[in-house]
Design a protein around this motif. Structure first.
Motif, PDB file in Angstrom:
ATOM      1  N   ASP A  16      34.683  37.506  44.852  1.00 37.91           N
ATOM      2  CA  ASP A  16      34.644  37.923  43.448  1.00 37.91           C
ATOM      3  C   ASP A  16      35.037  39.388  43.268  1.00 37.91           C
ATOM      4  OD1 ASP A  16      33.773  35.384  43.015  1.00 37.91           O
ATOM      5  OD2 ASP A  16      31.885  35.920  42.045  1.00 37.91           O
ATOM      6  N   ILE A  17      35.185  40.126  44.364  1.00 40.92           N
ATOM      7  CA  ILE A  17      35.625  41.523  44.240  1.00 40.92           C
ATOM      8  C   ILE A  17      37.088  41.596  43.823  1.00 40.92           C
ATOM      9  CG2 ILE A  17      33.956  42.351  45.952  1.00 40.92           C
ATOM     10  CD1 ILE A  17      36.256  42.565  47.960  1.00 40.92           C
ATOM     11  N   TYR A  18      37.817  40.483  43.968  1.00 39.09           N
ATOM     12  CA  TYR A  18      39.223  40.482  43.597  1.00 39.09           C
ATOM     13  C   TYR A  18      39.400  39.912  42.186  1.00 39.09           C
ATOM     14  CZ  TYR A  18      39.560  40.942  48.659  1.00 39.09           C
ATOM     15  OH  TYR A  18      39.400  41.366  49.961  1.00 39.09           O
ATOM     16  N   PRO A  19      40.224  40.559  41.355  1.00 37.53           N
ATOM     17  CA  PRO A  19      40.449  40.034  40.007  1.00 37.53           C
ATOM     18  C   PRO A  19      41.224  38.719  40.058  1.00 37.53           C
ATOM     19  CG  PRO A  19      41.261  42.308  40.257  1.00 37.53           C
ATOM     20  CD  PRO A  19      40.978  41.787  41.626  1.00 37.53           C
ATOM     21  N   MET A  20      41.318  38.053  38.903  1.00 38.45           N
ATOM     22  CA  MET A  20      42.157  36.864  38.819  1.00 38.45           C
ATOM     23  C   MET A  20      43.612  37.269  39.040  1.00 38.45           C
ATOM     24  SD  MET A  20      42.765  35.874  34.815  1.00 38.45           S
ATOM     25  CE  MET A  20      44.364  35.159  35.182  1.00 38.45           C
ATOM     26  N   PRO A  21      44.460  36.347  39.473  1.00 36.59           N
ATOM     27  CA  PRO A  21      45.866  36.675  39.726  1.00 36.59           C
ATOM     28  C   PRO A  21      46.537  37.295  38.501  1.00 36.59           C
ATOM     29  CG  PRO A  21      45.344  34.477  40.530  1.00 36.59           C
ATOM     30  CD  PRO A  21      44.148  34.940  39.777  1.00 36.59           C
ATOM     31  N   ASP A  22      47.501  38.166  38.765  1.00 38.86           N
ATOM     32  CA  ASP A  22      48.176  38.929  37.717  1.00 38.86           C
ATOM     33  C   ASP A  22      49.246  38.072  37.027  1.00 38.86           C
ATOM     34  OD1 ASP A  22      49.544  40.715  36.149  1.00 38.86           O
ATOM     35  OD2 ASP A  22      50.193  42.026  37.787  1.00 38.86           O
ATOM     36  N   TYR A  23      48.940  37.646  35.812  1.00 41.73           N
ATOM     37  CA  TYR A  23      49.905  36.938  34.969  1.00 41.73           C
ATOM     38  C   TYR A  23      50.194  37.745  33.694  1.00 41.73           C
ATOM     39  CZ  TYR A  23      49.753  32.634  37.702  1.00 41.73           C
ATOM     40  OH  TYR A  23      49.890  31.701  38.706  1.00 41.73           O
ATOM     41  N   SER A  24      50.117  39.060  33.803  1.00 39.54           N
ATOM     42  CA  SER A  24      50.263  39.914  32.622  1.00 39.54           C
ATOM     43  C   SER A  24      51.679  39.920  32.066  1.00 39.54           C
ATOM     44  CB  SER A  24      49.881  41.351  32.991  1.00 39.54           C
ATOM     45  OG  SER A  24      50.808  41.885  33.929  1.00 39.54           O
ATOM     46  N   MET A  25      52.664  39.574  32.883  1.00 36.57           N
ATOM     47  CA  MET A  25      54.094  39.646  32.527  1.00 36.57           C
ATOM     48  C   MET A  25      54.561  41.091  32.328  1.00 36.57           C
ATOM     49  SD  MET A  25      54.740  36.414  32.600  1.00 36.57           S
ATOM     50  CE  MET A  25      53.878  34.861  32.402  1.00 36.57           C
TER      51      MET A  25
END
Length: 353
Positions: A166-175
């Protein structure tokens, strides 16, 4: 620091580099993602250039202000990664780091092309490397990383595995500063292009719905000797390599997906053995998933982890499609590859379930 991460995978969900990107951003760094899906897919094609010169040439201006460039690869994409790396090193001075499965199992070979190789999990190793580079501190002793230094190879040991995913954020889909090779050229990755790409996913084709692919854990309870998990367990000395994200962490990601990708019709869980979660953990996941996400989902299982009880609760929560690795019904082959516990009696029991 600005870090560019490049993926040659046909599947642009690329969980690894998207998670590394999000993690670096959460620590104040800038990232750029570039997806160059291999034109030959997973096929091994020798003696043929994977990418057109115009595509490779377009990478140079995109990467020109990068402090570090990372490429993730499996062995199928070795030739393409070499091609990309050679082009980058012709036109840029930023060091190139390779990571992913091929770099982990063939680090010395990978260092023939890359300046740095990441062996094993990459999030914390890359963050430490970037932080040291930013402060102009020595970094050749960074754990998990191998370096070329004046003709010598520096082989650093693995770091301790973080057991709290949980120390890692969700995958980066920010575009944000995301690019893709599409229609034969590199262009910005948009939400519409993402939709088209997700629609082409393998399981999406089977189910006739658009799927969102993610992972809720890392590792596997087994040590089948042909599998990367056997190698990784050896690298980490079996240090509880099987780890899970919390239910709340996964649900938060999927709630974001529902809001931002409203066309997604099912969730594609790519854990090596999702059924290996314990009963209490699965009960919590199924309850929260059914209440808050309520989309069909798919996952992977092994014959040793499937049970009537787990199957019942997962089907009730929305499981509609399951992949199970059988590999062989030969006792000799089962023993050869350390799968003798998954004998034919166990296989047949799993089939019936």
């Amino acid at each position: 620091m600005k870090i560019t991460l490049i993926s040659p995978y046909p599947d642009i969900t690329a969980f690894g580099i998207r998670t590394i990107s999000a993690y670096l951003k959460s620590h104040g760094h800038k990232t750029q993602l570039i997806f160059v899906p291999d034109p030959f897919g997973d096929n091994l094609v020798f003696g043929v250039k994977r990418y057109e010169d115009s595509v490779l040439d377009a990478l140079i201006p995109l990467c020109k202000d990068s402090d570090l460039i990372g490429i993730t690869l499996m062995t199928n994409f070795f030739e393409g990664s070499v091609q990309i790396t050679k082009k980058l090193k012709e036109g840029l001075k930023a060091p190139v780091i390779w990571g992913g499965i091929h770099a982990t199992i063939r680090p010395e070979e990978s260092l023939e092309y890359a300046d740095i190789v990441c062996v094993g999990d990459g999030e914390d190793a890359v963050l430490e490397l970037v932080s040291r580079m930013e402060k102009r501190e020595p970094y050749l002793d960074t754990k998990n990383l191998w370096f070329k230094d004046n003709g010598n190879v520096i082989k650093n040991p693995p770091r301790n595995l973080p057991h709290d995913l949980d120390i890692y954020p969700m995958p980066d889909y920010s575009m944000e500063d995301h690019h893709i090779m599409y229609d034969g050229k590199i262009q910005p990755l948009t939400y519409e292009i993402m939709r088209q790409w997700l629609e082409k996913g393998t399981v999406s084709g089977y189910i006739k719905k658009i799927g969102y692919q993610t992972m809720t854990g890392r590792g596997c309870p087994h040590k089948c000797t042909y599998c990367i998990n056997d190698t990784l367990k050896g690298i980490y000395n079996n240090d509880n390599y099987l780890r899970w994200r919390s239910t709340a962490h996964v649900i938060d990601e999927l709630l974001w997906v529902k809001e931002n990708f409203p066309y997604v019709g099912f969730i594609w869980i790519s854990d090596d053995a999702f059924f290996a979660r314990n009963k209490k953990n699965l009960e919590e996941f199924c309850k929260e998933y059914k209440e808050k996400i309520n989309l069909p989902f798919t996952c992977l299982a092994s014959p040793m982890t499937i049970s009537e009880e787990k199957m019942d609760m997962l089907v009730d929560a929305g499981l509609i499609y399951l992949q199970m690795g059988v590999e062989s019904g030969s006792k000799r082959i089962q023993e050869l590859f350390n799968r003798k516990q998954m004998d034919n009696e166990r296989l047949m029991k799993a089939f019936r379930i």
